[in-house]
Structure formats: C-alpha cells, structure tokens
Design a protein around this motif. Structure first.
Motif, PDB file in Angstrom:
ATOM      1  N   TYR A  99      53.706  61.137  27.538  1.00 32.77           N
ATOM      2  CA  TYR A  99      53.395  60.455  26.362  1.00 32.77           C
ATOM      3  C   TYR A  99      52.448  59.094  26.594  1.00 32.77           C
ATOM      4  O   TYR A  99      52.506  58.469  27.565  1.00 32.77           O
ATOM      5  N   VAL A 100      51.651  58.839  25.728  1.00 30.99           N
ATOM      6  CA  VAL A 100      51.101  57.574  25.460  1.00 30.99           C
ATOM      7  C   VAL A 100      51.907  56.820  24.609  1.00 30.99           C
ATOM      8  O   VAL A 100      52.080  57.064  23.368  1.00 30.99           O
ATOM      9  N   LEU A 101      52.337  55.549  24.987  1.00 31.65           N
ATOM     10  CA  LEU A 101      53.123  54.660  24.353  1.00 31.65           C
ATOM     11  C   LEU A 101      52.777  53.253  23.979  1.00 31.65           C
ATOM     12  O   LEU A 101      51.833  52.947  25.149  1.00 31.65           O
ATOM     13  N   MET A 102      52.924  52.699  22.921  1.00 34.38           N
ATOM     14  CA  MET A 102      52.671  51.196  22.848  1.00 34.38           C
ATOM     15  C   MET A 102      53.713  50.684  22.270  1.00 34.38           C
ATOM     16  O   MET A 102      54.143  50.853  21.306  1.00 34.38           O
ATOM     17  N   LEU A 103      54.217  49.726  23.228  1.00 35.96           N
ATOM     18  CA  LEU A 103      55.382  49.239  22.896  1.00 35.96           C
ATOM     19  C   LEU A 103      55.533  47.599  23.026  1.00 35.96           C
ATOM     20  O   LEU A 103      54.467  47.100  23.514  1.00 35.96           O
ATOM     21  N   ARG A 104      56.611  46.926  22.544  1.00 35.29           N
ATOM     22  CA  ARG A 104      56.799  45.399  22.734  1.00 35.29           C
ATOM     23  C   ARG A 104      57.860  45.124  23.711  1.00 35.29           C
ATOM     24  O   ARG A 104      58.908  46.009  23.801  1.00 35.29           O
ATOM     25  N   ARG A 105      58.024  44.048  24.113  1.00 35.00           N
ATOM     26  CA  ARG A 105      58.971  43.462  24.914  1.00 35.00           C
ATOM     27  C   ARG A 105      60.077  42.640  24.011  1.00 35.00           C
ATOM     28  O   ARG A 105      59.485  42.090  23.124  1.00 35.00           O
ATOM     29  N   HIS A 106      61.380  42.990  24.226  1.00 33.71           N
ATOM     30  CA  HIS A 106      62.155  42.282  23.638  1.00 33.71           C
ATOM     31  C   HIS A 106      63.216  41.327  24.447  1.00 33.71           C
ATOM     32  O   HIS A 106      63.701  41.822  25.404  1.00 33.71           O
ATOM     33  N   ILE A 107      63.253  39.994  24.048  1.00 30.45           N
ATOM     34  CA  ILE A 107      64.489  39.250  24.669  1.00 30.45           C
ATOM     35  C   ILE A 107      65.239  38.602  23.606  1.00 30.45           C
ATOM     36  O   ILE A 107      65.000  38.160  22.527  1.00 30.45           O
ATOM     37  N   ASN A 108      66.451  38.773  23.765  1.00 38.49           N
ATOM     38  CA  ASN A 108      67.631  38.342  22.875  1.00 38.49           C
ATOM     39  C   ASN A 108      67.844  36.677  23.041  1.00 38.49           C
ATOM     40  O   ASN A 108      67.185  36.062  23.814  1.00 38.49           O
ATOM     41  N   TYR A 109      68.351  36.251  21.729  1.00 40.23           N
ATOM     42  CA  TYR A 109      68.629  34.978  21.753  1.00 40.23           C
ATOM     43  C   TYR A 109      69.552  34.355  22.940  1.00 40.23           C
ATOM     44  O   TYR A 109      69.164  33.152  23.477  1.00 40.23           O
ATOM     45  N   GLU A 110      70.261  35.088  23.606  1.00 40.35           N
ATOM     46  CA  GLU A 110      70.963  34.634  24.753  1.00 40.35           C
ATOM     47  C   GLU A 110      70.277  34.818  25.908  1.00 40.35           C
ATOM     48  O   GLU A 110      70.973  33.961  27.244  1.00 40.35           O
ATOM     49  N   ASN A 111      68.898  35.252  25.895  1.00 43.46           N
ATOM     50  CA  ASN A 111      68.298  35.510  27.261  1.00 43.46           C
ATOM     51  C   ASN A 111      69.095  36.528  28.329  1.00 43.46           C
ATOM     52  O   ASN A 111      68.979  36.337  29.368  1.00 43.46           O
ATOM     53  N   THR A 112      69.716  37.202  27.576  1.00 45.70           N
ATOM     54  CA  THR A 112      70.696  38.189  28.408  1.00 45.70           C
ATOM     55  C   THR A 112      69.996  39.410  28.601  1.00 45.70           C
ATOM     56  O   THR A 112      70.354  40.406  29.154  1.00 45.70           O
ATOM     57  N   LEU A 113      68.989  39.752  27.686  1.00 45.02           N
ATOM     58  CA  LEU A 113      68.695  41.081  27.514  1.00 45.02           C
ATOM     59  C   LEU A 113      67.052  41.027  27.531  1.00 45.02           C
ATOM     60  O   LEU A 113      66.470  39.920  27.165  1.00 45.02           O
ATOM     61  N   ASN A 114      66.530  41.793  28.365  1.00 43.23           N
ATOM     62  CA  ASN A 114      64.971  41.495  28.459  1.00 43.23           C
ATOM     63  C   ASN A 114      64.554  43.145  28.712  1.00 43.23           C
ATOM     64  O   ASN A 114      64.414  43.694  29.733  1.00 43.23           O
ATOM     65  N   ARG A 115      63.969  43.690  27.511  1.00 43.90           N
ATOM     66  CA  ARG A 115      63.733  45.030  27.549  1.00 43.90           C
ATOM     67  C   ARG A 115      62.300  45.491  27.165  1.00 43.90           C
ATOM     68  O   ARG A 115      61.444  44.543  26.554  1.00 43.90           O
TER      69      ARG A 115
END
Length: 541
Positions: free
Chosen positions: A487-503
């Motif tokens: 697939y061709v995908l256009m996605l964004r990066r997500h960091i939560n408030y606690e800086n424990t998720l970086n996805r």
C-alpha cells in the motif's frame, strides 16, 4: 740516553711519514696511540655518504588512445650523489590508464586497426598484403596479423600501449606486458577499492548489512513473485545468492522488472541497473547470484519467482553510515504495546540478531577488512541510554490528539479517502509518505497493530526503520489493510502527553491506496512541490 732519544725521534718521524702516505690507516689508529707517540693527529675530513635518489616525476604523455582505455607514461631520473652507491630502486617509467570512456559502437577494434595500418606495405620479400587480426599468436602483446586470403600470419612486433590483452579480461598491454590498473589508475599498482569504494581504504567509512530471507510459507509450492528485500540507493558491493529451483528477479526503484520479470527468464550476463553494472550468474545446478559493485543511484527490489520451497536467499551490501542509520538504525517509532515503563531500546548485547517470519538479519563487528568480510559494527549510541523524544507542538489540526477509539460493535462503513486533492493535501501535510507491505496484523485491546516492511519512502519528517509498526485506534479495520499486500500510506506521528508513546498513527481519514504503478506515477511530481521534508503548509492547488 741522548742516543736513545735520538733513535726514538727518528722512529717517530718514519712512522709519521708512513701514516701520512696512507690516510686510511691514520683514521684506523686509536687515539691513544697518537698520545703515546707524542704526535698530534692531523684533522682529516670525514667522507660524507650521500644516497642516490629520484628526481620528481615528469608530466604525463599524451594518451595512446582517444577512447576505450589507453596508456600514458611519465618518467623520472636518478640523481647520482655517490658513485660508490648503487642505483635508485624502482622504475624510471610509470604508466596510467587514460581515456577510459567507451568508443562509439561503430568504431574499429584497436588491434584490428593496427593490423590494417600495414595494408599494402611491402614486407621483406617485397610482397604486400591486406591484414586482419590473428588471435592465435603466442604473445598477446605482439601484433600478429593474418594475411587476408592466405594461410599465414606475420608478427609486426609489439602492439601499441593500451591494446587489450586477449588472455586476461581487464588487462591491457603496456610496454610489451599485460598489466592491470589499480584503483589509483596506475598500471601494476596493487591498490584496490574497499567495500566503501575508497581506493586503498579499510572498510572504515561504510557499514555492512547481511541477512537471509526465508519464506513464511505463503508461497511454498506456488508459482509467483515475492519480494525478498529492498536495497537502498547508495549501496555498494551488493551480493545476492540462492541455491534452489526458484529464480532470482530484480525490480528498479520504479518497481519495473529488469531481470527475470513478467514470467520470462533472462540469460545470465551483465545488465545496467540503477546507474551501475549488475552481473547475473546462473549455473546448471540451480545456483544463481546477483553481484553489483555500486554505488546504486536508486533503490532496487530483490524478488524471487517461486517454483519450489525457499530454502534461504542470502544477501549483503554496504551503506554509508547516514544511509545505514536511516534503514537499519534503531527507531523510536517501532514500539511494542504501551507499558508504563516504556524503553525505546533493548539492552545492549555483543551480537544483535533479529528473526522474523521472513528474514533473519545478523549484525556483527568487522574483524576482517576483506571484500565480503564479516558484518560491520556501527558505533551507535549506547542502546540502553534512552534518547530524548522531541515533543510536537500542539496546534489546531490535532496533531497530538489520539482519535476516539471505535469498538467493533460501533463500527460503521469505512470512510473512503481518495482523489487528487486529498492526495496532494496529505502528501504535503503528513509526517510520513511511504510504500509498505503488510506482514502481520494483531489486535491489542481496542487497537490494531500492523507490522509492515517499508519498501520505499517518498517523504518523511522522521527516520524510518526498514520494519515499523502502524497503530490504528480501532478494531474496525478502517482503513482496510490486507496481509501480504502493498500500500501507499500517508500517516502522521503521535506522541502522547506523558511522552511514553511515540507511534506512527493509522487514522480512519489517512490516505491509503493499494500500490500500483499508476499510483507511484501520481506521487512522483509531488516530491518537487512539497519536498522530501517540505513545509507543513497545506497544498494550494
């Protein structure tokens, strides 16, 4: 007593006369002897020994050929400073290869041209003939020419410098000898390029990657194509080997087959691929290989046409450190399911081995600087030291907001995101635009995690690993991604408030399209409009 002193003085005089007539003996006498005799030894000039040495090299001569690889010579002289000393060690002449560009296709062979230069010239017997190349001569650097229409050949002496030797590929005749140039272009030099394409280097400016592809069982016994790996642009000394009844295949950076594509098997030989040469070998006992010196100018995709079980396809290549870090470095985005004591790295080990359903990759320190030596070890930062994660600024387009989680019971019809306007807008705004193959899909609680293989990146603001996780905040399969498809995908990066998720976040309104050659063609023009790391400003059509 006086007589004794008189005799002693006479003896001293005779000794002095003898020594003066033989200066070498004087220098060999111990100093105490002169004191004992009461005679002051004259000051003798010690002979200074100078070594003979070479003068500087002169300029290079005109190249012996205008194309096809000629020879140029330069000379030097030995400066004699000591007649007693020996000659200077080394050669008085040095040859280098020159004008290596290929000759036009309609050009006459260089050896043939030299034979024809003797057409209609009388020999010793007075007869004249027309000549052509004779390949059966005993010395490859002798000009042996066959008389056209006759059964004899004649030896006209040495060929011109730069004439290819017939006995050994890559060597040319220079001063009557078959010589091969080193990477410094000097004939007879032992300098060689290392795996990093550095002349005389020691494999210290690039990093080695070696891996083995093994089928996950999907294509075993089926006749079809599977992707083994994508080798990034800039790779050098690529080598791919297989020993099975399957066939290696290759696609260029535009996913167009170059070798063994479209259900057709090509003959072994040399092919032009990604701005360099590829040597394709295949033996009668099912062994085959790709060898590419590089550096490649674009990504290449190693494929396999399966007709039997895949026992293991080995591949290896070298990359500059920055390219290696981009494709094989440790990524903060590839994380397991969220835990409170999140660490983005594993604890350090001497040897790192990664095993998946399709690939086994091993990275080890370099212990041998040879061409296909062991894998290199890149001096990464200690993996157990957690690196700071850049925090994204919060803005009105909810870049840091995680969408509401949809449970399966509340799943509706998936939103269709497509069209020229949506493609252009998301290409310029999203953090990642890439082509990927879905390897696995796993449900974690109310989320879905996709394990994907990054095949080609069009645009990314952050470093991507060769394998990444994509997270969808729902279990509704929106958007729908099927395992084993690209697939061709256009996605964004997500960091939560606690800086424990970086996805990498796969949202319902993300642009996701099955990969096709047409889709790739529509994305290429956008690279210039948005840039590989372009502005966050929306596209204005």
């Amino acid at each position: 007593m006086q007589k004794s002193n008189r005799k002693l003085s006479l003896c001293q005089a005779l000794t002095l006369i003898t020594l003066l007539s033989s200066p070498g003996c004087l220098s060999s006498l111990p100093s105490s002897r002169g004191v004992e005799l009461g005679v002051e030894r004259p000051q003798m000039h010690r002979q200074i020994h100078f070594m003979n040495e070479w003068a500087s090299w002169g300029g290079w001569s005109v190249c012996s050929r205008s194309c096809g690889g000629g020879a140029s010579v330069r000379t030097r002289t030995c400066i004699t400073r000591n007649l007693v000393g020996g000659p200077c060690s080394g050669d008085t002449r040095q040859y280098k290869i020159c004008n290596t560009k290929k000759c036009p296709a309609d050009s006459m062979d260089f050896r043939e041209l030299q034979c024809k230069a003797f057409n209609d010239r009388p020999l010793v017997t007075g007869s004249s003939y027309h000549w052509t190349t004779f390949h059966g001569g005993s010395d490859p650097c002798e000009l042996s020419c066959l008389a056209t229409g006759h059964n004899f050949y004649y030896n006209f002496g040495r060929v011109l410098d730069g004439t290819p030797c017939q006995s050994d590929q890559g060597t040319v005749c220079v001063n009557g000898k078959c010589l091969k140039p080193g990477c410094d272009l000097i004939f007879g030099s032992e300098q060689q390029e290392d795996a990093c394409m550095v002349c005389g280097g020691h494999n210290s400016t690039c990093l080695h990657h070696r891996s083995v592809y093994q089928s996950n069982g999907q294509n075993n016994g089926l006749f079809g194509y599977s992707e083994v790996t994508m080798i990034p642009a800039g790779a050098t000394h690529i080598r791919v080997t297989d020993n099975s009844r399957n066939y290696l295949a290759l696609q260029n950076g535009r996913s167009q087959f170059v070798i063994n594509g479209n259900w057709k098997i090509n003959v072994p030989g040399e092919y032009n691929v990604a701005g360099t040469k590829l040597l394709y070998r295949r033996s009668a006992d099912t062994w085959e290989s790709f060898e590419v010196p590089g550096p490649t100018q674009e990504d290449i995709h190693i494929m396999v046409l399966s007709t039997d079980k895949i026992s293991g396809i080995e591949y290896e290549y070298w990359l500059p450190p920055d390219r290696y870090a981009l494709y094989h470095g440790r990524s903060q985005l590839r994380q397991p399911h969220h835990t409170s004591n999140h660490l983005p790295f594993e604890l350090p080990t001497t040897t790192t081995t990664t095993t998946t359903a399709t690939t086994t990759a091993t990275t080890q320190p370099v212990t041998n600087p040879q061409f296909w030596g062991p894998a290199a070890h890149w001096p990464l930062q200690p993996p157990y030291q957690q690196q700071p994660v850049p925090r994204l600024e919060r803005d009105e387009n909810r870049r840091n907001r995680l969408p509401a989680i949809h449970r399966r019971a509340h799943c509706g019809k998936c939103r269709q995101v497509r069209g020229k306007g949506e493609r252009q807008r998301q290409y310029c705004q999203k953090d990642f635009v890439f082509r990927a193959k879905v390897l696995e899909k796993v449900y974690h609680g109310e989320e879905t995690r996709y394990d994907v293989q990054i095949i080609h990146t069009y645009r990314n603001r952050y470093r991507l690993e060769h394998r990444e996780f994509l997270w969808a905040p729902n279990k509704c399969d929106c958007p729908f991604l099927e395992k084993g498809h690209q697939y061709v995908l256009m996605l964004r990066r997500h960091i939560n408030y606690e800086n424990t998720l970086n996805r990498i976040l796969l949202e319902e309104d993300s642009y996701v399209q099955p990969y096709r050659a047409r889709e790739d063609g529509l994305l290429r023009p956008l690279e210039e409009r948005c840039g590989n790391r372009g502005s966050r400003t929306p596209f204005r059509g």
